[in-house]
Structure formats: structure tokens, C-alpha cells
Design a protein around this motif. Structure first.
Motif, PDB file in Angstrom:
ATOM      1  N   ILE A 154       0.826  -1.208   0.000  1.00  0.00           N
ATOM      2  CA  ILE A 154       0.000   0.000   0.000  1.00  0.00           C
ATOM      3  C   ILE A 154       0.857   1.253   0.000  1.00  0.00           C
ATOM      4  O   ILE A 154       0.632   2.190  -0.764  1.00  0.00           O
ATOM      5  N   CYS A 318     -10.226   1.878   7.893  1.00  0.00           N
ATOM      6  CA  CYS A 318      -8.812   1.818   7.486  1.00  0.00           C
ATOM      7  C   CYS A 318      -8.312   3.151   6.927  1.00  0.00           C
ATOM      8  O   CYS A 318      -8.963   3.775   6.087  1.00  0.00           O
ATOM      9  N   ILE A 319      -7.148   3.586   7.417  1.00  0.00           N
ATOM     10  CA  ILE A 319      -6.544   4.818   6.912  1.00  0.00           C
ATOM     11  C   ILE A 319      -5.340   4.505   6.013  1.00  0.00           C
ATOM     12  O   ILE A 319      -4.532   5.378   5.726  1.00  0.00           O
ATOM     13  N   ARG A 320      -5.235   3.230   5.560  1.00  0.00           N
ATOM     14  CA  ARG A 320      -4.232   2.808   4.571  1.00  0.00           C
ATOM     15  C   ARG A 320      -2.805   3.135   5.022  1.00  0.00           C
ATOM     16  O   ARG A 320      -1.999   3.628   4.237  1.00  0.00           O
ATOM     17  N   SER A 322      -0.673   0.831   6.216  1.00  0.00           N
ATOM     18  CA  SER A 322       0.107  -0.346   5.824  1.00  0.00           C
ATOM     19  C   SER A 322       0.858  -1.001   6.984  1.00  0.00           C
ATOM     20  O   SER A 322       1.641  -1.919   6.765  1.00  0.00           O
ATOM     21  N   CYS A 324      -0.242  -3.036   9.095  1.00  0.00           N
ATOM     22  CA  CYS A 324      -0.626  -4.456   9.216  1.00  0.00           C
ATOM     23  C   CYS A 324       0.143  -5.320   8.216  1.00  0.00           C
ATOM     24  O   CYS A 324       0.428  -6.485   8.491  1.00  0.00           O
ATOM     25  N   ILE A 347      -5.223  -6.228   5.552  1.00  0.00           N
ATOM     26  CA  ILE A 347      -6.384  -5.386   5.226  1.00  0.00           C
ATOM     27  C   ILE A 347      -6.968  -5.802   3.872  1.00  0.00           C
ATOM     28  O   ILE A 347      -8.195  -5.812   3.692  1.00  0.00           O
ATOM     29  N   CYS A 380      -2.750  -1.980  14.310  1.00  0.00           N
ATOM     30  CA  CYS A 380      -3.661  -1.115  13.551  1.00  0.00           C
ATOM     31  C   CYS A 380      -4.008   0.154  14.339  1.00  0.00           C
ATOM     32  O   CYS A 380      -4.531   0.073  15.451  1.00  0.00           O
ATOM     33  N   PRO A 381      -3.739   1.331  13.780  1.00  0.00           N
ATOM     34  CA  PRO A 381      -3.961   2.568  14.532  1.00  0.00           C
ATOM     35  C   PRO A 381      -5.433   2.909  14.727  1.00  0.00           C
ATOM     36  O   PRO A 381      -5.748   3.817  15.500  1.00  0.00           O
ATOM     37  N   VAL A 382      -6.328   2.215  14.020  1.00  0.00           N
ATOM     38  CA  VAL A 382      -7.754   2.453  14.258  1.00  0.00           C
ATOM     39  C   VAL A 382      -8.432   1.160  14.756  1.00  0.00           C
ATOM     40  O   VAL A 382      -9.650   1.011  14.669  1.00  0.00           O
ATOM     41  N   ILE A 384      -8.760  -1.992  13.969  1.00  0.00           N
ATOM     42  CA  ILE A 384      -9.617  -2.903  13.194  1.00  0.00           C
ATOM     43  C   ILE A 384      -9.276  -4.331  13.629  1.00  0.00           C
ATOM     44  O   ILE A 384      -8.113  -4.746  13.556  1.00  0.00           O
ATOM     45  N   ILE A 386      -8.938  -7.338  12.571  1.00  0.00           N
ATOM     46  CA  ILE A 386      -8.853  -8.064  11.294  1.00  0.00           C
ATOM     47  C   ILE A 386      -9.118  -9.564  11.475  1.00  0.00           C
ATOM     48  O   ILE A 386      -9.877 -10.147  10.704  1.00  0.00           O
TER      49      ILE A 386
HETATM   50  S1  SF4 Z   1      -2.984  -1.247  10.044  1.00  0.00           S
HETATM   51 FE1  SF4 Z   1      -5.178  -0.755  10.111  1.00  0.00          FE
HETATM   52  S2  SF4 Z   1      -5.327   1.298   9.236  1.00  0.00           S
HETATM   53 FE2  SF4 Z   1      -3.307   0.517   8.683  1.00  0.00          FE
HETATM   54  S3  SF4 Z   1      -3.591  -0.420   6.627  1.00  0.00           S
HETATM   55 FE3  SF4 Z   1      -3.848  -2.045   8.117  1.00  0.00          FE
HETATM   56  S4  SF4 Z   1      -6.056  -2.088   8.545  1.00  0.00           S
HETATM   57 FE4  SF4 Z   1      -5.623  -0.130   7.538  1.00  0.00          FE
END
Ligand code: SF4
Length: 479
Positions: A154, A318-320, A322, A324, A347, A380-382, A384, A386
Motif C-alpha cells: 500500500i 482503514c486509513i491505509r 500499511s 498491518c 487489510i 492497527c492505529p484504528v 480494526i 482483522i
Molecule cells: S494497520 Fe489498520 S489502518 Fe493501517 S492499513 Fe492495516 S487495517 Fe488499515
């Protein structure tokens, strides 16, 4: 979603080749370990990281809960500021809108700042079909484009290439796309960056139309935000006369105050920086400053359906960043191409099947492209979850049937019957013990063979446990 990855095999087939590619494995291991270590240090600097993470999660959840309201507010504000908002249900509609806008300006080329949304919809290919060339201006995207390759990460789409491979691509391909690579180009990173800078400068100065994505859209003012490291985004967003931004509807956040949370979470999670070098914001148009025309294409393309799933909708937070991908043991060995989507790694394994559906073999294989170790959730900073979504999607894949799942269901039905008939179970155990020397070391059966190729089958005991128990324990002791 996009046709970009059409023809890619399902994950289990794709990884057979990528896991044997020692150069790819070495490139990926080096890059992901370097980024993950730096990220851990950058995150550890903040005492309130856990609270920031919770705040990011809450803002995203709250916004997704009222997405309709915030999108309408965004549209009102963008329009009031002189922009034009277009709504695109799917990839085909978004591509048509962008192609029509470019053609309306009489142009046959556009410059692009890295955008996951435009990769998702296969915009470059769609524009090419209309006679329009899209030039990627992000360094890693440029490498991928010149190499006629696909992105595999990403944040670092060319993570699978090392320096000498990049030099060879520049020497071979730059001349076909514009200014050739300098004579005697070395694989020194500074020389490679300079070659890219000279090559891209021509494009920036000539282009009349630019295409971007956005990391965030602030509803209260209709402002779009791009965070980046190279400055190519700033050039795309300010120099051309027309700017077209293609953005997924989940990128909206309510206020600038909310943006403050994400501008702390994103750089540390993605590039391990305290703050990214360039943060560009734009709101409609301003006479004599920046593009004279601004179009915002709001992209659904499966997001509304994802939002409807109570467990799966968290993927839209997700704020992309990367992060994860960089901690995932499966991604590190498989590489990004194996996921058959612009969204690789953990993700990608939950987002792609939700955006595209699980009907195809490729998409149905993705929820299984994980060891469920949970490292992705930790970083993951938000927040998620997964693994939770992966298991949820596996249930859906199993429910829709298919050869493997029919066999599995039949096996579980048979096991259920046997366990419900203790005499049959005991007879079977005795027969298995007596014939144990004849048992194969690997399972030959369909669907089981590949599993036992890399694992030993447990050894059958000489005597069933319940027989041993009867002989060696008195009834009194045993109860
Ligand atoms: S760590 Fe979380 S926010 Fe970042 S890309 Fe992966 S799923 Fe998205």
C-alpha cells in the motif's frame, strides 16, 4: 472493483511461485522488518498512543454511523467553494466520469499522485482505452508503471524491487515514457531519485489535468487532504489547471479537530515519521491560486454493501497506513501480488472480498490468507479487529459451499454420527490401532494432501486410550 488484476490465480496458487522467489523474499523481509522496527520506536514515543488509537476508532465509527449526513454536508461545502461533486456507484461509472472530464478539456494525458482508489477502479487502464495516458508521479508508483508491473504494497508499491532492479527498469523504460535515464545511471538511491525527478519534472510542467485521491475529506469545510513524503503530490495538486480527485466515500471525517487525531496516527503508523513532510489541503477553487477547476468523484464501489455488514464494516475505518502488512508473516512470505488486488496483506484479505464479493475463487481464498496470529490487530492505529473479520468472512465462504467445503461438511456430519455412537467409535479406534503400521505418513485425499505435505500426521497409539484406561485404572480411581 478493478479489472487490473484480472487473470491472477487464487491465493494458494499464487503463493506457490512467490514463496519460492528467494530474491522477492529477501527484498520483502528486509523492507518490512526495517519499517516495522522504526514504527514501533515512533509509536513508543507517545504516552497517549492508546488513547489516540481509541479516538481514531471512535471518530471513524461515529462517522460511518452517520455517513449519509456527512457526505451531504461535504457535497454542500465543496459545491459552495466552487468544486463539482460527482457520485459514482461503481468502478465503471467513476472511470467514465474521469475520462469524460479529461476529454472535455481536450487533453490526452494526466499526471497522478498515488491513489489507492484509482488503482482499485483500474483508472489508468480505463483512460488508456480512451486514448488518455496517465503518468504516475510517486516514485514507487513510477517504478511499477515503468516496469509494467503491479503494486505490491500500500505504501511502498515497489517494495518487491531492489536498487539494481530499479536502475535496470529506469534505463530500459524511461525513454519510452518521456525523458530517458541519464547515461551511466548507478543504483545509488540519490542518483535514482534524481533521474526520476528530471523525468517527472517535464510531466508536471506540461500537464493540464491532474488526478488524485485523498487521505481524508473534512465535511465541515469541504476540504480534501493528502499526506505524502515526496512533494509530487503537492505539484499535482497545485500546478495543473484542472484537478480531479477520486475518493472512497469512507474517507470523510466530520471536523478539522478530528483531522488532528489522524495526522498523529497516520505518519507514525505508516512511515514511522512524527509528521509527514507534505500535508496538502484544498477546498474548491480560488481564483489565481491552484487549479481553476476542481471535481470530486465520490466512489462507492462496494462500500455501502460493506457498511451494511455489522462485523465487516470496521474495515472501512482503514486509513491505509500499511502497518498491518509490515507485521504480517503471511504477507512477508507471499508478497503483495499474491492477493490479486491493489489491497494486499491483512487489510486486503478483509477489504477486497467485501468490496468485490466472495463469488470468485480469488476473492473466496482471501479470508484464508492469514494465520490469524493477530499481529495486524495489535498494530492497527484504528483498532480494526482483522482476525475477527477474517473468521466472519470464512463463515460466509463456507456457507456458500464449493467442492472443498462440501467435503468438509460431509466429513463433519460423519464425525458427528460416529461420536454419537460410542460402540462404533470404540470399534473404529481398535481397528485403527491394530492397523497403525499400514497408515500412510501423508494424507493422499483431495484437499488434505497439501496440508499434510508440510505437517506430520499424529502417530496412532498401540492401544485406544479408553481400553488403556479400563486396564490401568480401577473404576473408583477413574471417577
Ligand atoms: S494497520 Fe489498520 S489502518 Fe493501517 S492499513 Fe492495516 S487495517 Fe488499515
Amino acid at each position: 472493483m478493478s479489472g487490473t488484476y484480472l487473470g491472477m490465480p487464487a491465493f494458494p496458487t499464487a503463493v506457490r511461485a512467490s514463496t519460492k522467489d528467494t530474491q522477492l523474499r529477501a527484498n520483502l523481509t528486509h523492507a518490512t522488518h526495517t519499517i516495522r522496527d522504526k514504527r514501533a520506536k515512533a509509536v513508543a514515543e507517545l504516552d497517549d498512543w492508546a488513547q489516540l488509537r481509541e479516538a481514531g476508532k471512535d471518530i471513524k465509527d461515529q462517522t460511518l454511523h452517520h455517513l449519509d449526513r456527512y457526505l451531504l454536508q461535504l457535497e454542500t461545502q465543496v459545491t459552495a467553494a466552487g468544486g463539482v461533486v460527482h457520485w459514482a456507484t461503481d468502478a465503471a461509472e467513476a472511470n467514465r466520469i474521469v475520462a469524460d472530464l479529461v476529454k472535455a478539456k481536450g487533453e490526452t494525458e494526466v499526471v497522478k499522485v498515488k491513489s489507492m482508489a484509482t488503482q482499485e477502479i483500474g483508472l489508468n487502464e480505463a483512460l488508456a482505452a480512451e486514448g488518455i495516458t496517465a503518468y504516475e508521479t510517486d516514485l514507487a508508483e513510477l517504478i511499477v508503471q515503468l516496469g509494467d508491473d503491479l503494486p505490491s504494497h500500500i505504501l511502498v508499491p515497489a517494495i518487491h524491487k531492489n536498487r539494481s532492479e530499479i536502475r535496470d527498469i529506469f534505463i530500459e523504460a524511461m525513454g519510452r515514457w518521456g525523458r530517458p535515464a541519464p547515461d551511466g545511471l548507478s543504483d545509488n538511491p540519490a542518483d535514482l531519485a534524481e533521474a526520476a525527478r528530471l523525468h517527472l519534472r517535464e510531466k508536471f510542467l506540461r500537464a493540464k489535468v491532474a488526478v488524485s485521491g485523498a487521505n481524508f475529506m473534512v465535511a465541515e469545510t469541504g476540504t480534501l487532504v493528502v499526506v505524502e513524503s515526496e512533494g509530487n503530490g503537492r505539484m499535482c495538486l497545485t500546478l495543473p489547471e484542472t484537478l480531479i480527485s477520486v475518493v472512497g466515500i469512507e474517507k470523510v471525517i466530520p471536523t478539522w479537530q478530528d483531522l488532528g487525531v489522524f495526522l498523529q496516527l497516520l505518519p507514525r503508523s505508516s512511515t514511522a515519521e512524527r509528521m509527514n513532510p507534505y500535508t496538502s489541503t484544498w477546498t474548491g477553487t480560488t481564483g489565481g491560486d491552484g487549479p481553476a477547476e476542481f471535481h470530486l468523484v465520490l466512489l462507492d464501489n462496494g462500500r455501502t454493501a460493506t457498511l451494511a455488514d455489522e462485523v465487516g464494516r470496521q474495515a472501512l475505518r482503514c486509513i491505509r497506513c500499511s502497518a498491518c502488512l509490515n507485521v504480517c508473516p503471511v504477507y512477508e512470505r507471499a508478497g503483495g501480488h499474491a492477493y490479486g488486488s491493489p489491497y494486499p496483506g491483512p487489510i486486503g484479505a478483509i477489504l477486497t472480498p467485501q468490496l468485490r464479493g466472495i463469488q470468485s475463487e480469488v476473492d473466496a481464498s482471501l479470508p484464508y490468507a492469514s494465520s490469524l496470529c493477530g499481529a495486524c490487530y495489535e498494530v492497527c492505529p484504528v483498532a480494526i479487529d482483522i482476525p475477527e473479520v477474517l473468521v466472519h468472512l470464512r463463515e460466509q465462504v463456507a456457507d456458500q459451499g464449493g467442492k472443498g467445503h462440501r467435503l468438509e461438511a460431509a466429513a463433519i456430519r460423519a464425525a458427528g454420527w460416529i461420536l454419537g455412537h460410542p460402540a462404533v467409535l470404540a470399534a473404529g479406534e481398535r481397528a485403527a490401532s491394530k492397523t497403525r503400521k499400514l497408515h500412510p505418513q501423508k494424507s493422499p485425499g483431495p484437499g488434505i494432501g497439501p496440508w499434510t505435505e508440510t505437517r506430520d500426521l499424529p502417530e496412532m497409539p498401540a492401544e485406544p486410550f479408553r481400553d488403556w484406561w479400563k486396564k490401568n485404572r480401577s473404576p473408583k480411581e477413574g471417577r
